[in-house]
Write a protein that holds these residues in place. Sequence first.
Motif, PDB file in Angstrom:
ATOM      1  N   VAL A 296      16.915  45.085  44.117  1.00 49.44           N
ATOM      2  CA  VAL A 296      17.307  46.009  43.044  1.00 49.44           C
ATOM      3  C   VAL A 296      18.629  45.577  42.405  1.00 49.44           C
ATOM      4  N   ILE A 297      19.601  45.201  43.238  1.00 48.50           N
ATOM      5  CA  ILE A 297      20.911  44.773  42.709  1.00 48.50           C
ATOM      6  C   ILE A 297      20.778  43.473  41.921  1.00 48.50           C
ATOM      7  N   ASN A 298      19.992  42.529  42.465  1.00 48.45           N
ATOM      8  CA  ASN A 298      19.825  41.236  41.792  1.00 48.45           C
ATOM      9  C   ASN A 298      19.006  41.352  40.515  1.00 48.45           C
ATOM     10  N   THR A 299      17.914  42.114  40.579  1.00 51.22           N
ATOM     11  CA  THR A 299      17.006  42.216  39.440  1.00 51.22           C
ATOM     12  C   THR A 299      17.413  43.324  38.477  1.00 51.22           C
ATOM     13  N   GLY A 300      17.751  44.486  39.029  1.00 53.67           N
ATOM     14  CA  GLY A 300      18.064  45.641  38.196  1.00 53.67           C
ATOM     15  C   GLY A 300      19.407  45.559  37.500  1.00 53.67           C
ATOM     16  N   PHE A 301      20.381  44.895  38.150  1.00 54.31           N
ATOM     17  CA  PHE A 301      21.724  44.797  37.572  1.00 54.31           C
ATOM     18  C   PHE A 301      22.108  43.366  37.189  1.00 54.31           C
ATOM     19  N   GLY A 302      21.307  42.397  37.615  1.00 55.55           N
ATOM     20  CA  GLY A 302      21.600  41.000  37.298  1.00 55.55           C
ATOM     21  C   GLY A 302      22.858  40.494  37.976  1.00 55.55           C
ATOM     22  N   LYS A 303      23.171  41.032  39.153  1.00 57.10           N
ATOM     23  CA  LYS A 303      24.388  40.664  39.881  1.00 57.10           C
ATOM     24  C   LYS A 303      24.053  40.496  41.354  1.00 57.10           C
ATOM     25  N   ASN A 304      24.964  39.821  42.088  1.00 55.60           N
ATOM     26  CA  ASN A 304      24.812  39.821  43.539  1.00 55.60           C
ATOM     27  C   ASN A 304      25.593  41.000  44.116  1.00 55.60           C
ATOM     28  N   PHE A 305      25.448  41.240  45.403  1.00 59.46           N
ATOM     29  CA  PHE A 305      26.069  42.400  46.060  1.00 59.46           C
ATOM     30  C   PHE A 305      27.586  42.379  45.899  1.00 59.46           C
ATOM     31  N   PHE A 306      28.190  41.220  46.104  1.00 57.80           N
ATOM     32  CA  PHE A 306      29.643  41.065  46.016  1.00 57.80           C
ATOM     33  C   PHE A 306      30.156  41.460  44.634  1.00 57.80           C
ATOM     34  N   GLN A 307      29.508  40.958  43.591  1.00 59.25           N
ATOM     35  CA  GLN A 307      29.919  41.274  42.220  1.00 59.25           C
ATOM     36  C   GLN A 307      29.758  42.760  41.921  1.00 59.25           C
ATOM     37  N   TYR A 308      28.625  43.307  42.331  1.00 61.88           N
ATOM     38  CA  TYR A 308      28.317  44.710  42.035  1.00 61.88           C
ATOM     39  C   TYR A 308      29.355  45.653  42.649  1.00 61.88           C
ATOM     40  N   ILE A 309      29.660  45.454  43.918  1.00 59.04           N
ATOM     41  CA  ILE A 309      30.601  46.344  44.622  1.00 59.04           C
ATOM     42  C   ILE A 309      32.021  46.167  44.098  1.00 59.04           C
ATOM     43  N   ASN A 310      32.430  44.927  43.872  1.00 60.24           N
ATOM     44  CA  ASN A 310      33.819  44.682  43.476  1.00 60.24           C
ATOM     45  C   ASN A 310      34.129  45.102  42.046  1.00 60.24           C
ATOM     46  N   GLU A 311      33.110  45.220  41.218  1.00 61.60           N
ATOM     47  CA  GLU A 311      33.333  45.778  39.872  1.00 61.60           C
ATOM     48  C   GLU A 311      33.749  47.246  39.970  1.00 61.60           C
ATOM     49  N   PHE A 312      33.134  47.977  40.890  1.00 63.04           N
ATOM     50  CA  PHE A 312      33.521  49.373  41.118  1.00 63.04           C
ATOM     51  C   PHE A 312      34.949  49.449  41.669  1.00 63.04           C
ATOM     52  N   ARG A 313      35.273  48.552  42.560  1.00 63.93           N
ATOM     53  CA  ARG A 313      36.616  48.543  43.153  1.00 63.93           C
ATOM     54  C   ARG A 313      37.689  48.260  42.094  1.00 63.93           C
ATOM     55  N   VAL A 314      37.405  47.324  41.213  1.00 67.13           N
ATOM     56  CA  VAL A 314      38.364  46.992  40.160  1.00 67.13           C
ATOM     57  C   VAL A 314      38.553  48.172  39.214  1.00 67.13           C
ATOM     58  N   GLU A 315      37.463  48.861  38.858  1.00 68.04           N
ATOM     59  CA  GLU A 315      37.562  50.031  37.979  1.00 68.04           C
ATOM     60  C   GLU A 315      38.384  51.138  38.629  1.00 68.04           C
TER      61      GLU A 315
END
Length: 361
Positions: A296-315
Amino acid sequence: MNTSELNSFIVILIYGSLVLLSLLKIANPLKVNRKANFCFGIFLFLWSSFWMDEVLFLITGSAVEFHSLFLVKLIQYFTPIFFYFSILFYTNPSFTFKITDLKFLILPIVFLGCLIGLALGYKDPFDSLSIILILVQALFYTGLSYITIRKHQKKIQQFSSNTEGINLNWLEYIILVLLAVNIIYVIYNLFYDPKSLNFFINAVFLLVIYCVGYYSLKQKEIYPLEEKQRQELISIDEEQDSEDVKKKLIPDEELVRIKTQLETVMITEKPYLDSELNLIKLAELLSVSTHHLSYVINTGFGKNFFQYINEFRVEYAKILLRKDSKLSILGIAYESGFNSKTSFNTTFKKLTGQTPSEFKK
């Protein structure tokens, strides 16, 4: 103390450090990365043998050609192979040898043939061929080890939100340094007297060995100790590198449902603030399988787990940085789910184009 005496002292430190470190890695008192540490310990012990000639000369006062002994030459030839094996087990602790892995013995068998030819008195062409085989073996496994580490650094981003401490950067840097030192030595050997470079080379090797000791002893377990969880993560890694990942693991409706559920959980429960968050923890929170969540993370968001989680952390960090907070940059990093200031600065700048300090100003 003149240069010669200082070089002798460094040689003793090199040999003693390598032997001690090899015993520590083989004994592995912390019981982490067991197979990898065992192979790495064997590699360090074999590496130490390259200074045995000089050590024996310092002890006996006469030249001892330990390095030229038939059995020693053969055993030393396995040094880069054991280094590569340790990398294999660091990056995949469930790796098992198969019949096809007998290919690792091809070069040693050819080298054994050269040694037999030399022992029988056929100096030409076996002398030149043995030198070529040593160089080929060293360069091949050094390159293969480097490629394996680079692949590993991409793979762990599929399941870990904080890769610092498990990305094996220290091994990558050591490979590059050793490669650079050996290139300098070979070039210098072609045009100048190599003996004049011994002090410099040994001094660099000693520094590298101390770095190896420091980082290898603090290297933590890369994958979970629980076998089922470990196999789950390793199988996800394998899927990301194969064509099968392009196939649908779940119907589109199920993908949208999990994607919506994931977005809701990330906003309401903020699991990304846990610095130890990984794919397994998040999958358990959503009550879905790790394979489906990864998909879901790779296909639905076009990101890997690391990128997906750390974008939230940066925000989240941006919100804290905008506030008139008493928290330091390090404090904001910890509050946002990062486990070090270095990873916070690196990730923040990659996503925003600014360091946290610049953004705050």
